[in-house]
Design an enzyme around this catalytic site. Structure first.
Site: not given
Lengths: 386, 289
Positions: B247, B209
């Site tokens: 995150h 990511e």
């Protein structure tokens, strides 16, 4: 979490770093007193917002009378400052920093970050200050030093000498810097910073090092043990929906599109946004409801998504995991009823009991489209958003 | 074969009697994982889920000889719990907890590296070797014993990759969630090395990511060291710069860490790109056929 420049400088001063004599004002009436307290006959007034590029946007000014400072404060307080780092709405100015004027001989750059590669706090220094450091890194990498700090030893004098050399400091300035490096590291560690940037760090006409700006970010994961920093939080600098989400322990970022997204898990939430885009739709937000997706959390998430007037359809993408999908489906239904959702909702449930969950949703009277497959669900949401 | 965990894993659960640890331990036991005990300071001597509770990891090590530990304690206690397990000689530590302060991890990471310990996480779903052992919070039912090794920074996105490879009959050798934090205990490269030398793994799916340069570094490593086909998907192609996407590690900072940069580098290094998350399984099948 970000701090204002004046808050950063308060911390600098507390750790013994050289900053200008200053006052913060929240009312134009206090500008004259601020100038008088500071003394001298020239002052710099700076609009306080959580964004860089203030100078070019007119948010920083050199003034030579207290009346000019009053005028500047009257102009900016309560207004929004738009810089290349803000969105088109800009950031609200609710305080002004008034500083004594510093005569600059040379501008340098200094910052510290937690570097993922070396897994250390790394100091970055350059003889080229007051400019965009990314450009310096690109065009003249030899003018930048990256110096990682070992957590066991802390910063050593030889490291300070290495950085001084790249900054081009003379003997006296190097001595001054060898005091500053441990102070900066101490500040970084004590307050759980993730970024500390002084751009520019200047050499004054008098030959001394001086911190002319202060940009500080704090690790959100460590805020719980930083009461002094918590008190510096300024919600006016954040997107109100993002702040509201944070209060409810939801992770939300607003975007420009019209498909509201509710997903469990940060990675899958990004993946869902990408999938919408892939099928030519436009996501209105990033939203991670967390692993459990209970009725309470889903209700709060719906409220957040629906507060955005652009949203025409909501795509709920839940990978059930440990929690049974039939329970999640009931939670979604109850939440839709509680919040009073009046736009179409496309739900994709996957995981344990996904079929039972989908049936529960399909049978409900609400305007819900239930699909087990993400591709179909994303396509449907895009179709409904047009 | 598989990597890191199998039928011989003897698991200790730190923060054992808490609600999350209890829920996930029950699921793990049901899956067939050998949980040999748990630790909750102050609750030593009790029995929980049919196994003994200890006051410290050291006591547990002496009594029930665990060779792996999984941590569910709150974020503010993780540094202590990881270092306690490390001090007690456990060589595989998995930290599920999200929200561990980054500066705590700088210290922890340095220490576990010195001791030669494999730390997975924090902020991760854990590890599973389908059919053998589940050390984590992933739903066991979607897994299938098979040939694809999966490494990922994200939890639910891993489940997508797992589901797709199971539905296509490929199955998984071992799935490792390395977690979404800026300073993970184990990197993509660490796991790629293990999967390269694992016979059961025929292809590797790497789910990345935005944020940082771990994928770029992994790409370079794959080009020079990995002979097995690698398929990658990068989440966050539509993420705006400067915003933390859930995150702690998922943030595009200073123009660095974009999905486009990562995909470009991976492609240059011969990695098969799944343009969309819907294609992860299909890509793996294409490559293996």
């Amino acid at each position: 979490m970000n701090l204002h420049e004046y808050q950063g400088k308060e911390l600098f001063a507390k750790f013994g770093l050289p900053v200008s004599k200053n006052r913060v004002i929240a009312s134009a009436d206090d500008a004259v007193d601020a100038c008088r307290d500071i003394g001298g006959n020239k002052w710099v007034v700076k609009a306080q917002v959580h964004a860089g590029g203030r100078g070019k946007a007119g948010g920083v000014k050199l003034v030579s009378t207290p009346e000019e400072a009053v005028e500047f404060a009257n102009h900016w307080l309560g207004k929004r400052l738009i810089t290349y780092q803000t969105d088109s709405n800009g950031q609200l100015v609710n305080s002004i920093l008034v500083e004594e004027c510093t005569d600059i001989a040379k501008e340098l750059y200094l910052s510290a970050v937690v570097d993922r590669g070396t897994q250390r706090i790394v100091f970055i220094g350059s003889s080229e200050g007051g400019v965009n450091i990314e450009e310096v890194a690109e065009n003249t990498p030899e003018k930048i030093i990256y110096e990682p700090i070992d957590p066991l030893t802390g910063p050593m004098d030889f490291q300070s000498r290495k950085i001084s050399k790249v900054l081009g400091l003379d003997g006296e300035q190097s001595k001054q810097f060898s005091k500053m490096l441990p102070q900066l590291t101490d500040l970084f560690v004590t307050h759980d910073l993730s970024l500390l940037e002084i751009n520019p760090l200047v050499i004054t006409q008098g030959g001394k090092l001086h911190c002319l700006d202060a940009k500080i970010n704090i690790d959100s994961n460590a805020i719980y043990r930083q009461p002094e920093i918590q008190a510096m939080h300024d919600p006016s600098q954040e997107d109100p929906r993002e702040s509201e989400a944070a209060l409810n322990d939801l992770s939300y970022v607003s975007l420009d599109g019209n498909i509201g997204c509710m997903v469990n898990g940060a990675g899958l939430a990004m993946g869902t946004m990408d999938t919408i885009k892939y099928f030519d739709g436009s996501p209105a937000n990033f939203l991670d409801v967390g692993g459990t997706a209970t009725q309470d959390r889903v209700s709060k998430a719906f409220k957040l998504i629906l507060a955005d007037p652009e949203v025409r359809v909501v795509l709920v993408n839940i990978f059930g995991g440990i929690v049974r999908c039939d329970l999640i489906a009931e939670g979604i239904l109850a939440a839709i009823k509680e919040v009073g959702v009046s736009i179409p909702v496309v739900v994709r449930l996957e995981g344990n009991n996904a079929d039972i969950g989908s049936n529960i949703l399909a049978k409900s009277s609400a305007e819900i489209v239930s699909l087990n497959n993400l591709e179909d669900a994303a396509k449907k949401a895009v179709e409904l958003s047009k | 074969m598989s990597i890191l965990v199998d039928k011989n894993t003897r698991l200790l659960v730190q923060g054992f009697t808490g609600s999350q640890a209890t829920l996930h331990s029950e699921q793990s036991i049901e899956y067939g994982t050998n949980i040999v005990g748990g630790v909750t300071p102050g609750k030593g001597g009790q029995t929980h889920l049919g196994v003994p509770v200890f006051n410290s990891v050291h006591e547990a090590v002496e009594a029930v000889q665990p060779n792996a530990s999984i941590i569910f304690v709150p974020a503010k206690f993780c540094k202590d719990s990881i270092l306690e397990a490390a001090d007690a000689g456990i060589k595989l530590i998995i930290c599920i907890t999200e929200g561990v302060p980054t500066l705590d991890m700088l210290i922890v990471k340095k220490r576990v590296d010195e001791l030669g310990i494999t730390l997975i996480g924090p902020n991760c779903p854990g590890i599973i070797t389908p059919g053998e052992a589940k050390l984590g919070i992933m739903p066991g039912s979607i897994h299938l014993e098979g040939s694809v090794g999966i490494i990922s920074r994200s939890g639910t996105l891993t489940y997508e990759a797992v589901k797709q490879t199971s539905d296509l009959g490929l199955g998984q050798s071992t799935c490792v969630g390395i977690g979404g934090d800026p300073i993970p205990g184990t990197s993509f490269i660490d796991v790629l090395k293990m999967m390269e030398s694992d016979d059961q793994t025929k292809a590797i799916v790497m789910v990345g990511e935005i944020g940082g340069t771990a994928e770029e570094e992994a790409a370079e490593f794959i080009k020079n060291n990995i002979s097995k086909p690698v398929i990658s998907y990068i989440a966050g192609q539509t993420a705006p710069a400067g915003k933390r996407m859930g995150h702690a590690g998922a943030i595009i900072a200073g123009g660095k860490g974009t999905a486009a940069d990562k995909i470009k580098k991976l492609e240059e290094c011969g990695v098969h790109i799944a343009e969309n998350l819907l294609q992860i399984g299909k890509k793996a099948k294409e490559v293996l056929d």
